[in-house]
Design a protein around this motif. Structure first.
Motif, short mmCIF file in Angstrom:
data_model
loop_
_atom_site.label_atom_id
_atom_site.label_comp_id
_atom_site.label_asym_id
_atom_site.label_seq_id
_atom_site.Cartn_x
_atom_site.Cartn_y
_atom_site.Cartn_z
N ILE A 72 4.59 4.10 8.65
CA ILE A 72 5.73 3.34 9.16
C ILE A 72 6.97 3.69 8.35
O ILE A 72 6.94 3.64 7.11
CB ILE A 72 5.50 1.82 9.10
CG1 ILE A 72 4.26 1.43 9.91
CG2 ILE A 72 6.70 1.06 9.60
CD1 ILE A 72 3.02 1.19 9.07
N ALA A 73 8.03 4.08 9.03
CA ALA A 73 9.33 4.31 8.39
C ALA A 73 10.25 3.16 8.76
O ALA A 73 10.42 2.84 9.94
CB ALA A 73 9.92 5.63 8.86
N ASP A 74 10.82 2.55 7.74
CA ASP A 74 11.75 1.43 7.97
C ASP A 74 13.17 1.99 8.10
O ASP A 74 13.96 1.97 7.16
CB ASP A 74 11.65 0.45 6.80
CG ASP A 74 12.59 -0.74 6.96
OD1 ASP A 74 13.09 -0.95 8.09
OD2 ASP A 74 12.83 -1.42 5.95
N TRP A 75 13.46 2.50 9.29
CA TRP A 75 14.76 3.14 9.51
C TRP A 75 15.92 2.16 9.35
O TRP A 75 17.02 2.56 8.96
CB TRP A 75 14.81 3.74 10.92
CG TRP A 75 13.76 4.74 11.27
CD1 TRP A 75 12.78 4.60 12.20
CD2 TRP A 75 13.57 6.04 10.70
NE1 TRP A 75 11.99 5.73 12.27
CE2 TRP A 75 12.46 6.63 11.36
CE3 TRP A 75 14.23 6.76 9.71
CZ2 TRP A 75 12.00 7.91 11.05
CZ3 TRP A 75 13.77 8.04 9.41
CH2 TRP A 75 12.68 8.60 10.07
N SER A 76 15.69 0.90 9.64
CA SER A 76 16.79 -0.07 9.68
C SER A 76 16.92 -0.93 8.43
O SER A 76 17.76 -1.82 8.37
CB SER A 76 16.61 -0.99 10.91
OG SER A 76 16.60 -0.22 12.10
N GLY A 77 16.07 -0.70 7.45
CA GLY A 77 16.20 -1.43 6.19
C GLY A 77 15.68 -2.85 6.21
O GLY A 77 16.10 -3.67 5.39
N HIS A 78 14.75 -3.15 7.11
CA HIS A 78 14.22 -4.51 7.18
C HIS A 78 13.49 -4.92 5.89
O HIS A 78 13.49 -6.10 5.53
CB HIS A 78 13.26 -4.64 8.37
CG HIS A 78 13.91 -4.50 9.71
ND1 HIS A 78 14.81 -5.42 10.20
CD2 HIS A 78 13.80 -3.54 10.66
CE1 HIS A 78 15.22 -5.05 11.40
NE2 HIS A 78 14.63 -3.90 11.70
N TRP A 79 12.84 -3.97 5.21
CA TRP A 79 12.08 -4.30 4.02
C TRP A 79 12.97 -4.48 2.79
O TRP A 79 12.51 -5.02 1.78
CB TRP A 79 11.06 -3.19 3.71
CG TRP A 79 9.99 -3.01 4.74
CD1 TRP A 79 9.53 -3.94 5.61
CD2 TRP A 79 9.23 -1.83 4.98
NE1 TRP A 79 8.53 -3.42 6.39
CE2 TRP A 79 8.33 -2.11 6.03
CE3 TRP A 79 9.23 -0.55 4.43
CZ2 TRP A 79 7.43 -1.16 6.53
CZ3 TRP A 79 8.33 0.40 4.92
CH2 TRP A 79 7.44 0.10 5.96
N GLY A 80 14.20 -4.01 2.85
CA GLY A 80 15.07 -4.09 1.69
C GLY A 80 14.66 -3.17 0.56
O GLY A 80 14.97 -3.43 -0.60
#
Length: 342
Positions: free
Chosen positions: A300-308
């Protein structure tokens, strides 16, 4: 040109073998070690394949180390249906005269990184078991490498082992998760080439014939209508092995409904190790699903920065496949040509 020092961690496999031959044939590369990892076939067979390839290609002085027999947390699964009983399709390699090192593959990673701090390019084209164990032994390993290129995962794209998981990551997802975690905060992020880019690198019978011609061993294109298991008649020993390996790979992909072709996942990673500009990238935080009933092994790549989180990988998103095959055919063809006179 000063050759770039490359350490290879492979589960040799048809496309791993082609990746190694590409590196042997590249003046830009000095292969300083090969780590054998269990994956496409068992680790002992991988060791034999690596030693046999060195013998076939007349390459000496490259240490080959045996890795772990199994993934970190689960039993080993292998892929003889994809790569053949010995991992190289219908091909047969010469008996090796060299022997394995007296240290294991994780130690080999650490030794190579310390021998060439800030210079070593790491290339991982199989499950990441050995690399994870190496990082456990030497947590500074990510900062000792000049570059790390990983063939693994699948980003915004289907899997090839489960609906969402790619083979290398699926075999040992725990090791992949540990490796990605180790690069959080690293100055040099690993380049990760998933199926979303590697499946653009499709070897065809026509391209394989171009390779044979470049090696001075012209060979008629293979056909889906050929009897299964037809063996190569090429006079050149390297071309003969590659054609016999690729025929099995073509047949597998055809049986999967993908056409009489084969995806060269690992040779692309080898090419990018030497020339990162063949691919364009996006930086993102990457993690691996370990507990999902349907999604274990998914990258999984967090392209949108949801994980911070800060990015821990450069993910390949586009590739110049024409440039890749031009490089591959020129280098492997030129390397193989004189070997026919041995």
């Amino acid at each position: 040109m000063t050759p770039q020092r490359v350490f290879c961690d492979v589960d040799t496999g048809v496309d791993d073998a082609m990746a190694l031959v590409y590196l042997f044939g590249s003046p830009q590369a000095e292969v300083v070690g090969i780590a054998s990892t269990a994956g496409n076939v068992g680790v002992q067979q991988v060791c034999e394949n690596n030693l046999g390839l060195l013998e076939l290609c007349g390459v000496t002085g490259v240490p080959v180390s045996k890795g772990s027999d199994a993934p970190l947390a689960t039993p080993l699964r292998t892929a003889e249906d994809t790569h053949g009983p010995q991992g190289l399709g219908y091909a047969r390699l010469p008996t090796a005269t060299a022997s394995l090192t007296d240290h294991d593959a994780a130690q080999a990673w650490v030794r190579a990184a310390h021998a060439h701090p800030g210079e070593l390019i790491g290339l991982a084209t199989g499950p990441l078991t050995n690399l994870a164990l190496a990082i456990r032994a030497e947590p500074e390993l990510p900062r000792l490498l000049r570059r790390l290129v990983i063939m693994g995962g699948s980003f915004d794209y289907r899997g090839n082992t489960t609906p969402v998981a790619e083979w290398n990551t699926s075999v040992d997802p725990e090791s992949a998760a540990e490796v990605f975690a180790a690069f959080r905060g690293a100055d040099r992020l690993p380049i990760v080439l998933g199926l979303n880019v590697t499946e653009n690198i499709a070897m065809t019978p026509e391209l394989l014939s171009r390779l044979a011609e470049a090696a001075g061993a012209p060979s008629p294109p293979m056909s889906v209508n050929d009897p299964r298991g037809t063996t190569s008649t090429a006079e050149n020993p390297v071309i003969r092995v590659l054609e016999d390996a690729m025929r099995f790979y073509f047949e597998f992909h055809h049986d999967q409904g993908e056409g009489y072709l084969a995806h060269l996942h690992d040779p692309l990673a080898a090419a990018v190790a030497l020339d990162p500009d063949l691919v364009t990238y996006r930086a993102a935080p990457v993690d691996v699903e370990l507990t999902g009933t349907l999604t274990r092994g998914m990258t999984i790549a967090d392209w949108s920065g949801h994980w911070g989180r800060e990015p821990n990988a450069l993910i390949g998103v586009e590739v110049d496949s024409v440039a890749f095959f031009d490089h591959f055919i020129d280098r492997v063809g030129a390397f193989a040509r004189p070997l026919s006179r041995r």
